[in-house]
Design a protein around this motif. Structure first.
Motif, PDB file in Angstrom:
ATOM      1  N   PRO A   1      36.674 -96.514  29.433  1.00 27.90           N
ATOM      2  CA  PRO A   1      37.380 -96.011  28.250  1.00 27.90           C
ATOM      3  C   PRO A   1      36.487 -95.089  27.427  1.00 27.90           C
ATOM      4  O   PRO A   1      35.292 -95.350  27.244  1.00 27.90           O
ATOM      5  CB  PRO A   1      37.727 -97.281  27.459  1.00 27.90           C
ATOM      6  N   SER A   2      37.075 -94.038  26.888  1.00 21.54           N
ATOM      7  CA  SER A   2      36.297 -93.038  26.146  1.00 21.54           C
ATOM      8  C   SER A   2      35.749 -93.572  24.822  1.00 21.54           C
ATOM      9  O   SER A   2      34.815 -92.991  24.264  1.00 21.54           O
ATOM     10  CB  SER A   2      37.158 -91.795  25.880  1.00 21.54           C
ATOM     11  N   LYS A   3      36.283 -94.676  24.315  1.00 19.68           N
ATOM     12  CA  LYS A   3      35.794 -95.178  23.029  1.00 19.68           C
ATOM     13  C   LYS A   3      34.330 -95.606  23.086  1.00 19.68           C
ATOM     14  O   LYS A   3      33.667 -95.674  22.040  1.00 19.68           O
ATOM     15  CB  LYS A   3      36.653 -96.341  22.528  1.00 19.68           C
ATOM     16  N   TRP A   4      33.789 -95.844  24.301  1.00 21.43           N
ATOM     17  CA  TRP A   4      32.406 -96.290  24.400  1.00 21.43           C
ATOM     18  C   TRP A   4      31.409 -95.140  24.361  1.00 21.43           C
ATOM     19  O   TRP A   4      30.211 -95.356  24.461  1.00 21.43           O
ATOM     20  CB  TRP A   4      32.205 -97.144  25.653  1.00 21.43           C
ATOM     21  N   PHE A   5      31.868 -93.910  24.167  1.00 18.60           N
ATOM     22  CA  PHE A   5      30.944 -92.807  23.879  1.00 18.60           C
ATOM     23  C   PHE A   5      30.223 -93.016  22.545  1.00 18.60           C
ATOM     24  O   PHE A   5      29.137 -92.493  22.325  1.00 18.60           O
ATOM     25  CB  PHE A   5      31.710 -91.482  23.737  1.00 18.60           C
ATOM     26  N   TYR A   6      30.845 -93.762  21.619  1.00 22.64           N
ATOM     27  CA  TYR A   6      30.510 -93.624  20.211  1.00 22.64           C
ATOM     28  C   TYR A   6      29.581 -94.696  19.663  1.00 22.64           C
ATOM     29  O   TYR A   6      29.999 -95.588  18.933  1.00 22.64           O
ATOM     30  CB  TYR A   6      31.795 -93.586  19.374  1.00 22.64           C
ATOM     31  N   ASP A   7      28.294 -94.585  20.013  1.00 20.20           N
ATOM     32  CA  ASP A   7      27.272 -95.210  19.183  1.00 20.20           C
ATOM     33  C   ASP A   7      26.824 -94.143  18.182  1.00 20.20           C
ATOM     34  O   ASP A   7      27.486 -93.103  18.034  1.00 20.20           O
ATOM     35  CB  ASP A   7      26.115 -95.734  20.032  1.00 20.20           C
ATOM     36  N   ALA A   8      25.733 -94.363  17.463  1.00 17.03           N
ATOM     37  CA  ALA A   8      25.294 -93.384  16.463  1.00 17.03           C
ATOM     38  C   ALA A   8      25.008 -92.031  17.105  1.00 17.03           C
ATOM     39  O   ALA A   8      25.396 -90.974  16.584  1.00 17.03           O
ATOM     40  CB  ALA A   8      24.050 -93.896  15.737  1.00 17.03           C
ATOM     41  N   ARG A   9      24.345 -92.046  18.272  1.00 15.18           N
ATOM     42  CA  ARG A   9      24.039 -90.799  18.966  1.00 15.18           C
ATOM     43  C   ARG A   9      25.313 -90.106  19.440  1.00 15.18           C
ATOM     44  O   ARG A   9      25.452 -88.885  19.329  1.00 15.18           O
ATOM     45  CB  ARG A   9      23.110 -91.090  20.150  1.00 15.18           C
ATOM     46  N   GLY A  10      26.253 -90.875  19.961  1.00 15.99           N
ATOM     47  CA  GLY A  10      27.507 -90.292  20.412  1.00 15.99           C
ATOM     48  C   GLY A  10      28.274 -89.638  19.287  1.00 15.99           C
ATOM     49  O   GLY A  10      28.859 -88.553  19.461  1.00 15.99           O
ATOM     50  N   SER A  11      28.279 -90.271  18.113  1.00 16.52           N
ATOM     51  CA  SER A  11      28.958 -89.686  16.958  1.00 16.52           C
ATOM     52  C   SER A  11      28.304 -88.368  16.545  1.00 16.52           C
ATOM     53  O   SER A  11      28.979 -87.389  16.212  1.00 16.52           O
ATOM     54  CB  SER A  11      28.951 -90.671  15.787  1.00 16.52           C
TER      55      SER A  11
END
Length: 324
Positions: free
Chosen positions: A35-45
């Motif tokens: 799922p694409s939602k797991w891109f978003y840690d602090a670095r991903g954001s």
């Protein structure tokens, strides 16, 4: 100066278990996916914020222009007292709406909802500083989970910008739109941004920029799994791929193994093998036609009241009302 209120509705233990379940299911599938939602840690954001400023990435720029032109009309039509933003991030574009509502003296509360507590807190405090008298009630939560209730003084307007709705496959998208409708009362409002179908070259370049920022963003999902589940992915061993799927009318982002690999994921009790050239799908981004947007909103229980696009027809913004 007042402070933003932040409510945390995200259970870290449950989030980790959800990641574990997604990794087990997606990486054990014959055609691997995540799922694409797991891109978003602090670095991903941070990487995604960089993407929105790239010359190839038109959605943010074009949607901003539409909102700049139409924010006053949104305020006049809805007379909303509360704006609820799903996946708020920095809320940069949302400030165009806040400005329009503030000029009319109607808005009393802003409710940004985001999965990142740090990003949400920073954004909420900035809004408090720039809009004196506006109550800011941040909610740390995952908008892909059912939206059982939303805070705020009615009438409320939920906004979901950036074309992010296209990241849901059709069945999940229908459930997501229905969950928004169920969280609103009759007559309340929904503002939705949708990326529109256009020439394939423009679409693909938006997801495969010359500077390689999107490639780093794509590989960040592997870094998240390494960090949270102790996996042994070597992200640079995967090539970024973006392609148009004409049958489904969506862009797919994938990671392609440069060589045969075996990766241990101890936090998911899993060992994953990749053949050379094997691909892992990390995101879909559906593109829409105006009649399709209207139909999906109607199916979820909304009546389309306004439809706006840019002169080139690249992007659409819908203002819909919850109906009984």
């Amino acid at each position: 100066m007042s402070e933003a209120r932040i409510d945390v509705h995200r259970d870290p233990t449950r989030m980790l278990e959800t990641l574990r379940e997604d990794v087990r299911e997606g990486l054990s599938a014959r055609a691997k996916w995540l799922p694409s939602k797991w891109f978003y840690d602090a670095r991903g954001s941070e990487l995604f914020e960089h993407i929105t400023r790239l010359p190839e990435y038109y959605p943010t720029r074009v949607e901003r222009d539409i909102l700049r032109a139409r924010a006053g009309e949104v305020a006049d039509v809805t007379e909303a007292r509360t704006i609820v933003e799903l996946g708020s991030g920095s809320s940069e574009k949302t400030r165009l709406l806040l400005d329009a509502f503030a000029a009319r003296g109607r808005l009393s509360e802003f409710v940004p909802l985001d999965v990142s507590e740090a990003a949400l807190a920073a954004s909420a405090e900035a809004i408090v500083a720039d809009y004196p008298g506006l109550r800011v009630h941040g909610v740390v939560a995952d908008f892909t989970e059912p939206l059982e209730s939303l805070p705020g003084t009615p009438p409320r307007m939920v906004i979901f910008l950036g074309g992010t709705v296209g990241n849901f496959p059709p069945g999940e998208r229908a459930k997501f739109l229905a969950s928004i409708r169920s969280a609103l009362t009759d007559g309340e409002w929904f503002l939705l941004g949708t990326d529109l179908i256009k020439d394939v070259d423009t679409l693909v370049r938006a997801y495969d920029d010359a500077a390689g920022v999107t490639a780093e963003f794509n590989r960040n999902v592997l870094r998240v799994i390494n960090d949270r589940l102790g996996a042994g992915f070597e992200p640079e061993e995967f090539e970024h791929v973006a392609r148009w799927d004409d049958r489904n009318e969506w862009i797919e982002m994938r990671l392609r193994a440069r060589r045969g690999l075996t990766v241990n994921v101890p936090g998911a009790d899993l060992t994953v093998t990749f053949a050379e050239g094997e691909e892992l799908r990390t995101e879909i981004s559906a593109k829409f036609r105006p009649e399709g947007v209207r139909a999906e909103l109607a199916e979820a229980g909304f009546t389309l009241r306004r439809w706006w696009t840019d002169p080139a027809g690249l992007f659409g913004v819908s203002l819909a009302q919850a109906r009984d």
